[in-house]
Design a protein around this motif. Structure first.
Motif, PDB file in Angstrom:
ATOM      1  N   ASP A 106       0.866  -1.178   0.000  1.00  0.00           N
ATOM      2  CA  ASP A 106       0.000   0.000   0.000  1.00  0.00           C
ATOM      3  C   ASP A 106       0.898   1.221   0.000  1.00  0.00           C
ATOM      4  N   GLU A 116      -5.080   7.937   9.364  1.00  0.00           N
ATOM      5  CA  GLU A 116      -5.109   7.154   8.122  1.00  0.00           C
ATOM      6  C   GLU A 116      -3.950   6.168   8.077  1.00  0.00           C
ATOM      7  N   ALA A 119      -4.835   3.235  10.153  1.00  0.00           N
ATOM      8  CA  ALA A 119      -5.844   2.408   9.480  1.00  0.00           C
ATOM      9  C   ALA A 119      -5.207   1.555   8.392  1.00  0.00           C
ATOM     10  N   ARG A 120      -4.271   2.129   7.646  1.00  0.00           N
ATOM     11  CA  ARG A 120      -3.586   1.372   6.596  1.00  0.00           C
ATOM     12  C   ARG A 120      -2.788   0.212   7.194  1.00  0.00           C
ATOM     13  N   ARG A 122      -3.340  -1.362  10.048  1.00  0.00           N
ATOM     14  CA  ARG A 122      -4.265  -2.405  10.521  1.00  0.00           C
ATOM     15  C   ARG A 122      -4.798  -3.229   9.361  1.00  0.00           C
ATOM     16  N   ALA A 123      -5.134  -2.559   8.260  1.00  0.00           N
ATOM     17  CA  ALA A 123      -5.674  -3.271   7.099  1.00  0.00           C
ATOM     18  C   ALA A 123      -4.626  -4.200   6.488  1.00  0.00           C
ATOM     19  N   ARG A 126      -4.256  -7.262   8.758  1.00  0.00           N
ATOM     20  CA  ARG A 126      -5.387  -8.183   8.624  1.00  0.00           C
ATOM     21  C   ARG A 126      -5.308  -8.956   7.320  1.00  0.00           C
ATOM     22  N   ARG A 127      -4.944  -8.264   6.254  1.00  0.00           N
ATOM     23  CA  ARG A 127      -4.863  -8.917   4.947  1.00  0.00           C
ATOM     24  C   ARG A 127      -3.755  -9.962   4.937  1.00  0.00           C
ATOM     25  N   ARG A 193     -10.698  -4.048  -2.472  1.00  0.00           N
ATOM     26  CA  ARG A 193     -10.562  -4.280  -1.033  1.00  0.00           C
ATOM     27  C   ARG A 193      -9.786  -5.561  -0.753  1.00  0.00           C
ATOM     28  N   GLY A 197      -6.479  -3.885   0.009  1.00  0.00           N
ATOM     29  CA  GLY A 197      -6.822  -3.580   1.388  1.00  0.00           C
ATOM     30  C   GLY A 197      -8.077  -2.742   1.490  1.00  0.00           C
ATOM     31  N   GLU A 198      -8.812  -2.913   2.576  1.00  0.00           N
ATOM     32  CA  GLU A 198     -10.115  -2.268   2.708  1.00  0.00           C
ATOM     33  C   GLU A 198     -10.013  -0.763   2.849  1.00  0.00           C
ATOM     34  N   ASN A 199      -8.836  -0.256   3.222  1.00  0.00           N
ATOM     35  CA  ASN A 199      -8.680   1.182   3.385  1.00  0.00           C
ATOM     36  C   ASN A 199      -7.902   1.818   2.239  1.00  0.00           C
TER      37      ASN A 199
END
Length: 242
Positions: A106, A116, A119-120, A122-123, A126-127, A193, A197-199
Motif C-alpha cells: 500500500d 489514516e 488504518a492502513r 491495521r488493514a 489483517r490482509r 478491497r 486492502g479495505e482502506n
C-alpha cells in the motif's frame, strides 16, 4: 506486562526525516506497536532480515542512499513477505504501479494523517493474516486451478499448461483473488478491497492496469479466454468453453 510484549506488533520505519520518525515512533508506541527506526535504505534492508523481524514496514520513497523502490525490490528478492507501506510524494498512476510492482502492499501520500496511517497498517496486517491463513500451513495449502491455469499458494508458482508464468507480487495477489472467486462475478470495489486492502483510497483505474498486465501474461491465442470483463460491474475468471 509480559503478555503485552509478546502480542505487540513490531514496525520498522525507514525514513531519514527525523521529525517524522520521532512522531511516528511516539504515535505507534501509543497505538501498541514496538518501533525500530532506520534512516537509510541499507540499514532498513539489514533490519528487515534481522531477528526479531518486523511485522510491518513503513518505507519512504526518497532515501539518502537508495530509493524506497530499490529497497523494496531487494527485500522481496530475498523472499521476505512482510507487508510494506510506502510513504511518497508521488501520486501519478505510473508511480503507484511502479511501487506495487516492486512489492509494496500500500502507499500513503505525504502529508498524511496519523489516523489514516494507522488504518492502513491495521488493514495490511489483517490482509496478511488472511492470506497466511489461507495458504501458510500444510493443512490449508492448496492448488487453485481453472481450466489449464494453475496457482500453487504455497510455492506461489503459476502456470498455464506447460508454460510457467512469472508474476509480480501484486499481479500474483490479484490472480489469487480472482481464482478463489472463480465462476462468480467479482465487483470492482470487492477486488480492490481484497487485493489492495479495505482502506485503499487510490484510483480504481489501477485495477484496470493490473487486469491488463494479467491478461498479457495469462491469456494465449490458442487457449480459451479466462479473464472476462462484466461491463459496469467487475470481472469474472472462468472457462466459458466448458
Amino acid at each position: 506486562m509480559a503478555h503485552e510484549s509478546v502480542t505487540r506488533l513490531r514496525v520498522l520505519v525507514v525514513d531519514d526525516e527525523k521529525r517524522l520518525t520521532d512522531l511516528l515512533r511516539l504515535e505507534l508506541d501509543v497505538e501498541g506497536y514496538d518501533v525500530d527506526v532506520e534512516q537509510d535504505g541499507a540499514g532498513g534492508l539489514i533490519r528487515s532480515r534481522t531477528d526479531p523481524t518486523p511485522d510491518l514496514i513503513i518505507l519512504d520513497w526518497n532515501l539518502p542512499d537508495f530509493s524506497g523502490i530499490d529497497i523494496c525490490q531487494r527485500i522481496r528478492a530475498g523472499g521476505v513477505t512482510i507487508p510494506i507501506l510506502m510513504l511518497t510524494g508521488h501520486d501519478e498512476i505510473t508511480d503507484r504501479v511502479k511501487a506495487l510492482d516492486a512489492g509494496v502492499d500500500d502507499h500513503l501520500i505525504k502529508p498524511f494523517s496519523i489516523d489514516e496511517l494507522m488504518a492502513r497498517l491495521r488493514a495490511m496486517h489483517r490482509r496478511a493474516e488472511t492470506f497466511s491463513g489461507a495458504s501458510g500451513s500444510p493443512e490449508n495449502a492448496e492448488t487453485l486451478q481453472v481450466s489449464d491455469l494453475t496457482l500453487n499458494t504455497r510455492t506461489r508458482d503459476v502456470s498455464r499448461g506447460d508454460r510457467a508464468i512469472h508474476l509480480s507480487v501484486k499481479e500474483y495477489d490479484l490472480l489469487n483473488f480472482l481464482m478463489r472467486g472463480a465462476g462468480s462475478v467479482l465487483e470492482r470495489q470487492e477486488i480492490m478491497r481484497g487485493v489492495w486492502g479495505e482502506n485503499f483510497f487510490g484510483d480504481d483505474n489501477l485495477l484496470d492496469v493490473y487486469i491488463r498486465y494479467l491478461r498479457q501474461k495469462v491469456e494465449q491465442p490458442d487457449a480459451p479466454t479466462l479473464i472476462h470483463t462484466v461491463r459496469g460491474v467487475g470481472f469474472i475468471l472462468r472457462d466459458e468453453t466448458t
